[in-house]
Motif scaffolding. Sequence first.
Motif, PDB file in Angstrom:
ATOM      1  N   ASN A   1       0.867  -0.719  -0.001  1.00 28.79           N
ATOM      2  CA  ASN A   1       0.141   0.063   0.047  1.00 28.79           C
ATOM      3  C   ASN A   1       0.854   1.467   0.314  1.00 28.79           C
ATOM      4  OD1 ASN A   1      -2.260   1.346   0.224  1.00 28.79           O
ATOM      5  ND2 ASN A   1      -3.076   0.921   2.172  1.00 28.79           N
ATOM      6  N   ASP A   2       1.818   1.479   1.151  1.00 27.03           N
ATOM      7  CA  ASP A   2       2.718   2.200   0.550  1.00 27.03           C
ATOM      8  C   ASP A   2       3.511   2.995  -0.403  1.00 27.03           C
ATOM      9  OD1 ASP A   2       2.250   2.804   2.901  1.00 27.03           O
ATOM     10  OD2 ASP A   2       3.634   1.862   4.237  1.00 27.03           O
ATOM     11  N   TYR A   3       3.855   1.903  -1.395  1.00 29.47           N
ATOM     12  CA  TYR A   3       4.849   1.777  -2.607  1.00 29.47           C
ATOM     13  C   TYR A   3       3.461   2.360  -3.698  1.00 29.47           C
ATOM     14  CZ  TYR A   3       7.083   0.939  -7.143  1.00 29.47           C
ATOM     15  OH  TYR A   3       8.059   0.834  -7.525  1.00 29.47           O
ATOM     16  N   VAL A   4       2.235   1.460  -3.312  1.00 25.12           N
ATOM     17  CA  VAL A   4       1.117   2.559  -4.322  1.00 25.12           C
ATOM     18  C   VAL A   4       0.614   3.569  -4.109  1.00 25.12           C
ATOM     19  CG1 VAL A   4      -1.356   2.265  -4.501  1.00 25.12           C
ATOM     20  CG2 VAL A   4       0.239  -0.119  -5.041  1.00 25.12           C
ATOM     21  N   LYS A   5       0.625   3.970  -2.855  1.00 21.53           N
ATOM     22  CA  LYS A   5       0.110   5.764  -2.476  1.00 21.53           C
ATOM     23  C   LYS A   5       1.282   6.419  -2.927  1.00 21.53           C
ATOM     24  CE  LYS A   5      -3.229   4.609   1.252  1.00 21.53           C
ATOM     25  NZ  LYS A   5      -3.499   5.130   2.317  1.00 21.53           N
ATOM     26  N   SER A   6       2.843   5.953  -2.848  1.00 21.37           N
ATOM     27  CA  SER A   6       4.120   6.771  -3.332  1.00 21.37           C
ATOM     28  C   SER A   6       3.763   6.833  -4.897  1.00 21.37           C
ATOM     29  CB  SER A   6       5.475   6.377  -2.874  1.00 21.37           C
ATOM     30  OG  SER A   6       5.536   4.907  -3.447  1.00 21.37           O
ATOM     31  N   LYS A   7       3.053   5.917  -5.567  1.00 21.51           N
ATOM     32  CA  LYS A   7       3.040   5.986  -7.014  1.00 21.51           C
ATOM     33  C   LYS A   7       2.049   7.076  -7.700  1.00 21.51           C
ATOM     34  CE  LYS A   7       6.911   5.012  -7.077  1.00 21.51           C
ATOM     35  NZ  LYS A   7       8.535   5.589  -7.707  1.00 21.51           N
ATOM     36  N   GLY A   8       1.083   6.931  -6.537  1.00 23.80           N
ATOM     37  CA  GLY A   8       0.093   7.915  -6.927  1.00 23.80           C
ATOM     38  C   GLY A   8      -1.749   7.525  -7.724  1.00 23.80           C
TER      39      GLY A   8
END
Length: 295
Positions: free
Chosen positions: A193-200
């Motif tokens: 989730n953190d990675y996905v959110k970091s990419k918008g």
Amino acid sequence: MEKPGRNDPCWCGSGKKYKKCHIDFDEKIEEFEGAGHIVPSHKILKNAEQIEKIKESAKINIAVLDYVAEHIKAGISTAEIDKWVYDITTKMGGVPAPLNFEGFPKSVCTSINNEVCHGIPSEDVIIKDGDIINVDVSTNLNGYFSDSSRMFCIGNVSEENRRLVEETKNAVYEGLKQVKPWGFLGAMGQAVNDYVKSKGYSVVREVGGHGIGLEFHEDPWVSYISKKGTEMLMVPGMIFTIEPMVNAGKPDMAKQMYEYIIDNGWTIYTEDNSMSAQWEIQILVTEDGYEIIAY
């Protein structure tokens, strides 16, 4: 969990006495349970013989997706993909696990563009230049199950959509870094989730991964909106999928999963009509980390 007597045969099927096999393992699990954590039952832990048979199933799953990768292109129908999957799986001695599962009518899920999951193959659905498509294959070989999916970019895919596909795959492997014995599934979910959110982007909340091996779907349910230190304890012998569904827009599915019926009763779309992507791998938790069973 039920425990044998110290001198009884171990529950794992090794033939050893319990005191010489899994007694320390079980006591360690009990410590985590006593601290309030969710722990796995013996039922979902696979022994060496079962793991080898699941790997044989996975060989078919991988071979099918390899064939799809070599032959998928604009101009074919998703029904053709369904036929490839059925023919190759059965030729290799397996059965497509989705076929007639809870009424699903086909051998594979083919989800295109804004379809989140469970796209049903059809002669009427023709793959077009610029499409992104998820092909989700699952195999039953003599009662042992495997499951993985891949995304395919068809022809001249926009940079925006190609990036979504690539970053979704990256998110899977960010989560994988957190898979280790005596850790918690929540750490894997948070990493995704953190990675996905970091990419918008955003992660679909209502659909997740699952345990698999002796049944098509087993415990645990695998969330990608979880937090470190939560969800089920990961221990050697657990097998589950990592398969986040990532939307370019909002995480919402159209009117939510259990309310929205698209003609066929299966296919789920993004609520805001944004593009969606998914990669799926099947993971075995080992004594010192993990092993990818199917991809």
